[in-house]
Design a protein around this motif. Structure first.
Motif, PDB file in Angstrom:
ATOM      1  N   LYS A   1       1.460  23.643 -18.614  1.00  0.00           N
ATOM      2  CA  LYS A   1       2.461  23.454 -17.578  1.00  0.00           C
ATOM      3  C   LYS A   1       2.958  22.011 -17.571  1.00  0.00           C
ATOM      4  O   LYS A   1       4.142  21.736 -17.408  1.00  0.00           O
ATOM      5  CB  LYS A   1       1.896  23.826 -16.191  1.00  0.00           C
ATOM      6  N   LEU A   2       1.978  21.132 -17.785  1.00  0.00           N
ATOM      7  CA  LEU A   2       2.365  19.711 -17.867  1.00  0.00           C
ATOM      8  C   LEU A   2       3.335  19.488 -19.018  1.00  0.00           C
ATOM      9  O   LEU A   2       4.331  18.778 -18.885  1.00  0.00           O
ATOM     10  CB  LEU A   2       1.119  18.835 -18.066  1.00  0.00           C
ATOM     11  N   LEU A   3       3.012  20.092 -20.113  1.00  0.00           N
ATOM     12  CA  LEU A   3       3.848  19.964 -21.307  1.00  0.00           C
ATOM     13  C   LEU A   3       5.262  20.457 -21.019  1.00  0.00           C
ATOM     14  O   LEU A   3       6.244  19.821 -21.403  1.00  0.00           O
ATOM     15  CB  LEU A   3       3.218  20.777 -22.430  1.00  0.00           C
ATOM     16  N   ALA A   4       5.289  21.602 -20.266  1.00  0.00           N
ATOM     17  CA  ALA A   4       6.587  22.178 -19.946  1.00  0.00           C
ATOM     18  C   ALA A   4       7.397  21.230 -19.067  1.00  0.00           C
ATOM     19  O   ALA A   4       8.585  21.018 -19.281  1.00  0.00           O
ATOM     20  CB  ALA A   4       6.382  23.502 -19.202  1.00  0.00           C
ATOM     21  N   LEU A   5       6.671  20.670 -18.077  1.00  0.00           N
ATOM     22  CA  LEU A   5       7.359  19.720 -17.188  1.00  0.00           C
ATOM     23  C   LEU A   5       7.908  18.543 -17.992  1.00  0.00           C
ATOM     24  O   LEU A   5       9.031  18.092 -17.785  1.00  0.00           O
ATOM     25  CB  LEU A   5       6.402  19.193 -16.122  1.00  0.00           C
ATOM     26  N   GLU A   6       7.084  18.035 -18.907  1.00  0.00           N
ATOM     27  CA  GLU A   6       7.506  16.903 -19.734  1.00  0.00           C
ATOM     28  C   GLU A   6       8.745  17.260 -20.535  1.00  0.00           C
ATOM     29  O   GLU A   6       9.658  16.456 -20.664  1.00  0.00           O
ATOM     30  CB  GLU A   6       6.379  16.479 -20.662  1.00  0.00           C
TER      31      GLU A   6
ATOM     32  N   GLY B   1      11.890  15.159 -19.926  1.00  0.00           N
ATOM     33  CA  GLY B   1      12.039  14.174 -21.019  1.00  0.00           C
ATOM     34  C   GLY B   1      13.422  13.538 -21.085  1.00  0.00           C
ATOM     35  O   GLY B   1      13.551  12.320 -21.158  1.00  0.00           O
ATOM     36  N   PRO B   2      14.475  14.371 -20.986  1.00  0.00           N
ATOM     37  CA  PRO B   2      15.819  13.793 -21.117  1.00  0.00           C
ATOM     38  C   PRO B   2      16.148  12.742 -20.039  1.00  0.00           C
ATOM     39  O   PRO B   2      17.061  11.953 -20.227  1.00  0.00           O
ATOM     40  CB  PRO B   2      16.722  15.022 -20.951  1.00  0.00           C
ATOM     41  N   LEU B   3      15.401  12.723 -18.974  1.00  0.00           N
ATOM     42  CA  LEU B   3      15.690  11.709 -17.934  1.00  0.00           C
ATOM     43  C   LEU B   3      15.321  10.287 -18.399  1.00  0.00           C
ATOM     44  O   LEU B   3      15.711   9.287 -17.826  1.00  0.00           O
ATOM     45  CB  LEU B   3      14.914  12.024 -16.651  1.00  0.00           C
TER      46      LEU B   3
ATOM     47  N   LEU C   1       6.721   9.389 -17.763  1.00  0.00           N
ATOM     48  CA  LEU C   1       6.074  10.591 -17.241  1.00  0.00           C
ATOM     49  C   LEU C   1       4.573  10.387 -17.326  1.00  0.00           C
ATOM     50  O   LEU C   1       4.033  10.146 -18.405  1.00  0.00           O
ATOM     51  CB  LEU C   1       6.488  11.809 -18.062  1.00  0.00           C
ATOM     52  N   VAL C   2       3.918  10.409 -16.169  1.00  0.00           N
ATOM     53  CA  VAL C   2       2.483  10.160 -16.145  1.00  0.00           C
ATOM     54  C   VAL C   2       1.780  11.462 -15.772  1.00  0.00           C
ATOM     55  O   VAL C   2       2.119  12.088 -14.774  1.00  0.00           O
ATOM     56  CB  VAL C   2       2.141   9.068 -15.118  1.00  0.00           C
ATOM     57  N   ARG C   3       0.850  11.817 -16.610  1.00  0.00           N
ATOM     58  CA  ARG C   3       0.145  13.074 -16.376  1.00  0.00           C
ATOM     59  C   ARG C   3      -1.109  12.852 -15.555  1.00  0.00           C
ATOM     60  O   ARG C   3      -1.793  11.838 -15.704  1.00  0.00           O
ATOM     61  CB  ARG C   3      -0.344  13.647 -17.705  1.00  0.00           C
ATOM     62  N   ALA C   4      -1.404  13.859 -14.717  1.00  0.00           N
ATOM     63  CA  ALA C   4      -2.694  13.880 -14.043  1.00  0.00           C
ATOM     64  C   ALA C   4      -3.174  15.312 -14.050  1.00  0.00           C
ATOM     65  O   ALA C   4      -2.448  16.215 -13.644  1.00  0.00           O
ATOM     66  CB  ALA C   4      -2.565  13.358 -12.619  1.00  0.00           C
TER      67      ALA C   4
ATOM     68  N   LYS D   1      15.258  19.117 -12.949  1.00  0.00           N
ATOM     69  CA  LYS D   1      15.744  17.860 -13.545  1.00  0.00           C
ATOM     70  C   LYS D   1      16.673  17.127 -12.568  1.00  0.00           C
ATOM     71  O   LYS D   1      16.540  15.923 -12.323  1.00  0.00           O
ATOM     72  CB  LYS D   1      16.491  18.180 -14.843  1.00  0.00           C
ATOM     73  N   ALA D   2      17.579  17.923 -11.955  1.00  0.00           N
ATOM     74  CA  ALA D   2      18.547  17.317 -11.035  1.00  0.00           C
ATOM     75  C   ALA D   2      17.834  16.724  -9.827  1.00  0.00           C
ATOM     76  O   ALA D   2      18.120  15.600  -9.389  1.00  0.00           O
ATOM     77  CB  ALA D   2      19.556  18.364 -10.580  1.00  0.00           C
ATOM     78  N   LYS D   3      16.839  17.488  -9.309  1.00  0.00           N
ATOM     79  CA  LYS D   3      16.121  17.010  -8.126  1.00  0.00           C
ATOM     80  C   LYS D   3      15.366  15.719  -8.425  1.00  0.00           C
ATOM     81  O   LYS D   3      15.440  14.720  -7.703  1.00  0.00           O
ATOM     82  CB  LYS D   3      15.144  18.086  -7.629  1.00  0.00           C
ATOM     83  N   VAL D   4      14.625  15.777  -9.554  1.00  0.00           N
ATOM     84  CA  VAL D   4      13.841  14.577  -9.922  1.00  0.00           C
ATOM     85  C   VAL D   4      14.765  13.388 -10.146  1.00  0.00           C
ATOM     86  O   VAL D   4      14.483  12.263  -9.705  1.00  0.00           O
ATOM     87  CB  VAL D   4      12.975  14.867 -11.161  1.00  0.00           C
ATOM     88  N   ALA D   5      15.891  13.676 -10.796  1.00  0.00           N
ATOM     89  CA  ALA D   5      16.847  12.585 -11.051  1.00  0.00           C
ATOM     90  C   ALA D   5      17.296  11.931  -9.753  1.00  0.00           C
ATOM     91  O   ALA D   5      17.433  10.699  -9.667  1.00  0.00           O
ATOM     92  CB  ALA D   5      18.051  13.128 -11.819  1.00  0.00           C
ATOM     93  N   VAL D   6      17.493  12.785  -8.734  1.00  0.00           N
ATOM     94  CA  VAL D   6      17.900  12.238  -7.426  1.00  0.00           C
ATOM     95  C   VAL D   6      16.836  11.282  -6.897  1.00  0.00           C
ATOM     96  O   VAL D   6      17.126  10.170  -6.447  1.00  0.00           O
ATOM     97  CB  VAL D   6      18.155  13.380  -6.417  1.00  0.00           C
ATOM     98  N   PHE D   7      15.551  11.712  -6.987  1.00  0.00           N
ATOM     99  CA  PHE D   7      14.477  10.856  -6.475  1.00  0.00           C
ATOM    100  C   PHE D   7      14.327   9.563  -7.287  1.00  0.00           C
ATOM    101  O   PHE D   7      14.083   8.494  -6.735  1.00  0.00           O
ATOM    102  CB  PHE D   7      13.146  11.631  -6.442  1.00  0.00           C
ATOM    103  N   VAL D   8      14.485   9.747  -8.629  1.00  0.00           N
ATOM    104  CA  VAL D   8      14.400   8.546  -9.488  1.00  0.00           C
ATOM    105  C   VAL D   8      15.487   7.547  -9.079  1.00  0.00           C
ATOM    106  O   VAL D   8      15.225   6.349  -8.903  1.00  0.00           O
ATOM    107  CB  VAL D   8      14.528   8.922 -10.973  1.00  0.00           C
ATOM    108  N   ASP D   9      16.665   8.109  -8.890  1.00  0.00           N
ATOM    109  CA  ASP D   9      17.781   7.246  -8.517  1.00  0.00           C
ATOM    110  C   ASP D   9      17.504   6.567  -7.165  1.00  0.00           C
ATOM    111  O   ASP D   9      17.714   5.354  -7.003  1.00  0.00           O
ATOM    112  CB  ASP D   9      19.048   8.109  -8.445  1.00  0.00           C
ATOM    113  N   LEU D  10      17.022   7.365  -6.262  1.00  0.00           N
ATOM    114  CA  LEU D  10      16.706   6.841  -4.929  1.00  0.00           C
ATOM    115  C   LEU D  10      15.664   5.717  -5.027  1.00  0.00           C
ATOM    116  O   LEU D  10      15.798   4.645  -4.420  1.00  0.00           O
ATOM    117  CB  LEU D  10      16.165   7.981  -4.063  1.00  0.00           C
TER     118      LEU D  10
END
Lengths: 152, 555
Positions: free
Chosen positions: B48-53, B57-59, B63-66, B148-157
């Motif tokens: 699942k982690l791999l999938a998330l990565e 990735g394109p962002l 990416l830090v795994r736990a 991706k869009a959601k995470v991008a929003v948080f990254v931007d924020l």
């Protein structure tokens, strides 16, 4: 009348009177030496007044030996008076004094003294001096007209 | 703070960014915006982690795994994260538990958390997630574009707020630097002021500031030391109160000039002291009309003043003394005159009469009498010489000598001519070198000097020796030494010091007769011409007398 030329010695110091008299005697000169003892007597003698009225006894001198320091009237005062006197202004007056102060010497010449001599201390020098003075002023020197003879 | 993380420095694109310690430029801010943000991926299953990565990735962020909640917490302790993707269903500590712990730490209280769960769960589940501070909730299967869009929003924020924090930090640093600078300046000013104050209070001179109103505004301690009044009194009374009455008008005049703007170069006046005395002050002052103040620099010159008046007093005393001395000199001259006239008169009589005795009364005197009379004559002659020499000596003391260049050859020829009798009598040879150096002197005095020296050279010779006198000169830098050398009897060293004294005689009896005045005349005469005199001699070998005079300038 005494025909020998008269020298009037004006001297207040009795020792000098004696010594100069002695010098004249030793010089053995044919002169008539008259002596007065102060400036006032000198003036009286030269103007023929008082005790000197008799010109036979006290003739007008051919030469005056005049001390500078004299009581009553100094030698320079007598000199000045004589030079202001019509009859005496050509009278040969020789200062004979012990003072060799430049001021006295110059003043005497300013007042028309004919000569200025300092008394020597040794008798032989004094004899020599009176001989020379007499020889010069009474023999060598051509005498001017003095007194009443003037203007003739 | 993300910028401090070492792993960031090692990451390409952010390696040049160092710790924020100084004010950064705008370029630095832009760089902060371009930096990669950390995204924490928490899931117990690697696929699942791999999938998330793969999705994120394109962002192009970190990416830090736990693999567990614990690991996630460890990461959160070390680093800051833009957003956390947290799996709800994990063995051990589940997502909610983890979120709850995350929220407890103030540093991570506001870090956005997106819960991810594969369980198509109940509303309750979702509500719990939100109550634990989740910002979002995503159900699997995840739509990659949405995530991706959601995470991008948080990254931007995150990046924006990071930028704002950076700006705030920089602004703070800037303000801090400015504050420090102002503080340093204030300290400097204070220090300079303190130093100036030290100058003011330590100065020996009297420094003061006076107002145009005629009062001292500030006085340094020197005023109290000199005048004795306490500072408070000096400032509370009009300053004219302290000025000596006689100096009032002068001081007022000076003060008016100051108020018109002209500087006082130097002024002196007297000031009263608390003990009733007064002191002299010398002062300079400069006005500052805009401030209506006068800056005063004064100095206690009382001692100097006293010294001046002492000098004046001494001067007038000296003048009086010179006057007295001149009168005494005149009296001495009168005394000379009386010696020359009054004393020599009787002497001449004694000599004259002794001579007369010898010449006129030679017979009567007899041999004994003649002997006595001769002794009177020679004693008289000696006394006469003595008086003449003494007179010459006294005249040298009193006479005003006018100095001029002297041709010694001509002068010495004259002197030798005068001594011709003695020279012939002794069959002496006097040798004067041609072209002697020119000297500055007084001709009559020089004749006296050389007459005595050559006369001595002729006199003090052994009767069996033919006197030989040599005269020559030796030029110094600005002086000329004239040597008179003889082959006479010489002078023992122990006597050489005193032969120039008055009445000093080394010989008695007729062989070397003299009055003891000759060399005293020589010395006095030479000294009166500004020169020096001396002798080099050996007994039996002759003497070398020297006279040193100023050299005449060459024309």
């Amino acid at each position: 009348m005494n025909s020998k030329p008269v020298i009037l010695h004006v001297e207040d110091d009795p020792n000098d009177v004696v010594l100069i008299g002695l010098a004249f005697r030793k010089a053995d000169l044919a002169i008539n030496l008259q002596v007065v003892n102060d400036g006032e007597q000198a003036v009286q003698y030269l103007s023929g007044e008082g005790p000197y009225a008799d010109r036979h006894t006290f003739p007008i001198p051919a030469l005056v030996l005049l001390d500078v320091k004299l009581p009553r009237r100094s030698g320079l005062e007598v000199l000045s008076w004589a030079r202001g006197c019509e009859q005496l202004r050509r009278l040969p007056i020789v200062m004979l004094t012990s003072s060799n102060q430049a001021a006295d010497v110059n003043r005497a010449y300013d007042l028309m003294a004919n000569s200025y001599l300092v008394k020597p201390s040794a008798l032989e020098d004094l004899v020599d001096l009176v001989k020379k003075v007499t020889a010069y002023w009474l023999e060598l020197n051509v005498k001017p007209l003095i007194g009443e003879d003037e203007g003739v | 703070m993300s910028t401090k993380q070492t792993w960031l420095a090692a990451t390409p694109g952010s390696g040049s960014v160092g710790p924020v310690e100084h004010l950064r430029s705008n370029g630095d801010l832009e760089e902060a915006a371009g930096r990669r943000a950390n995204i924490l991926l928490v899931d117990d299953r690697p696929e699942k982690l791999l999938a998330l990565e793969a999705v994120l990735g394109p962002l192009d962020q970190n990416l830090v795994r736990a693999r567990s909640g614990k690991e996630a917490l460890r990461h959160l302790l070390r680093e800051q994260f833009a957003v956390i993707l947290l799996d709800v269903a994990m063995p051990g500590m589940d997502g909610f538990e983890t979120a709850s712990l995350i929220r407890q730490r103030p540093q991570t209280e506001h870090t956005p958390i997106i819960f991810i769960t594969s369980i198509n769960d109940t509303e309750n589940h979702i509500a719990q997630g939100y109550s634990l501070g989740a910002v979002d909730y995503m159900l699997t299967p995840i739509v990659p574009e949405v995530l991706k869009a959601k995470v991008a929003v948080f990254v931007d924020l995150f990046k924006k707020s990071e930028q704002v924090r950076d700006q705030a930090r920089q602004l703070h640093a800037f303000e801090e630097a400015q504050h420090r600078r102002e503080l340093a300046e204030a300290v400097d000013r204070l220090e300079a002021e303190t130093k100036r104050n030290r100058f003011f209070s330590l100065a020996i001179d009297m420094l003061a500031i006076a107002g145009f109103d005629g009062y001292f505004k500030q006085v340094n301690p020197a005023w109290h030391k000199v005048l004795g009044f306490p500072e408070e009194e000096l400032k509370s009374r009009p300053l004219m109160d302290f000025v000596h009455k006689e100096d009032h008008s002068g001081t007022l005049r000076e003060f008016k000039r100051l108020m018109l703007g002209s500087t006082t170069e130097y002024f002196e006046n007297r000031y009263h002291c608390s003990d009733g005395s007064y002191r002299w002050l010398g002062w300079t002052a400069a006005p500052f009309p805009a401030e209506r103040l006068v800056y005063i620099f004064a100095r206690d010159i009382t001692n100097q003043k006293h010294a001046e008046s002492e000098i004046q007093h001494l001067n007038s005393q000296l003048k009086q003394r010179v006057k007295d001395l001149m009168e005494i000199n005149k009296e001495l001259e009168a005394f000379n005159y009386s010696i020359s006239h009054d004393l020599r008169g009787p002497l001449r009589s004694m000599q004259g009469f002794a001579c007369a005795l010898l010449e006129e009364c030679s017979e009567e005197l007899g041999e004994g009498g003649r002997e006595y009379a001769s002794r009177i004559v020679s004693s008289g002659r000696y006394m006469d010489t003595l008086l003449r020499d003494l007179l010459a000596y006294s005249r040298l003391t009193a006479a005003e000598l006018t100095l001029s260049p002297i041709d010694l050859n001509a002068l010495l020829a004259d002197v030798i001519e005068q001594l011709q009798n003695e020279i012939e009598e002794k069959k002496a040879v006097v040798n004067v070198e041609p072209s002697l150096d020119l000297v500055v002197g007084h001709a009559p005095t020089l004749r006296h000097v050389f007459g005595n020296l050559i006369g001595n050279a002729l006199k003090f010779t052994d009767p069996t020796t033919r006197p030989q006198v040599r005269i020559h000169t030796e030029a110094g830098t600005d002086s000329v030494r004239v040597w008179v050398e003889d082959n006479g009897i010489g002078i023992a060293p122990e006597h050489q010091g005193r032969i120039f004294g008055l009445f000093e005689r080394l010989h008695s009896g007729p062989a070397y007769s003299g009055t003891g005045v000759g060399l005293a005349i020589v010395r006095k005469g030479v000294e009166r011409m500004g020169g020096r005199v001396g002798v080099e001699s050996k007994v039996g070998k002759g003497s070398r007398f020297w006279v040193e005079l100023a050299a005449a300038p060459r024309t």
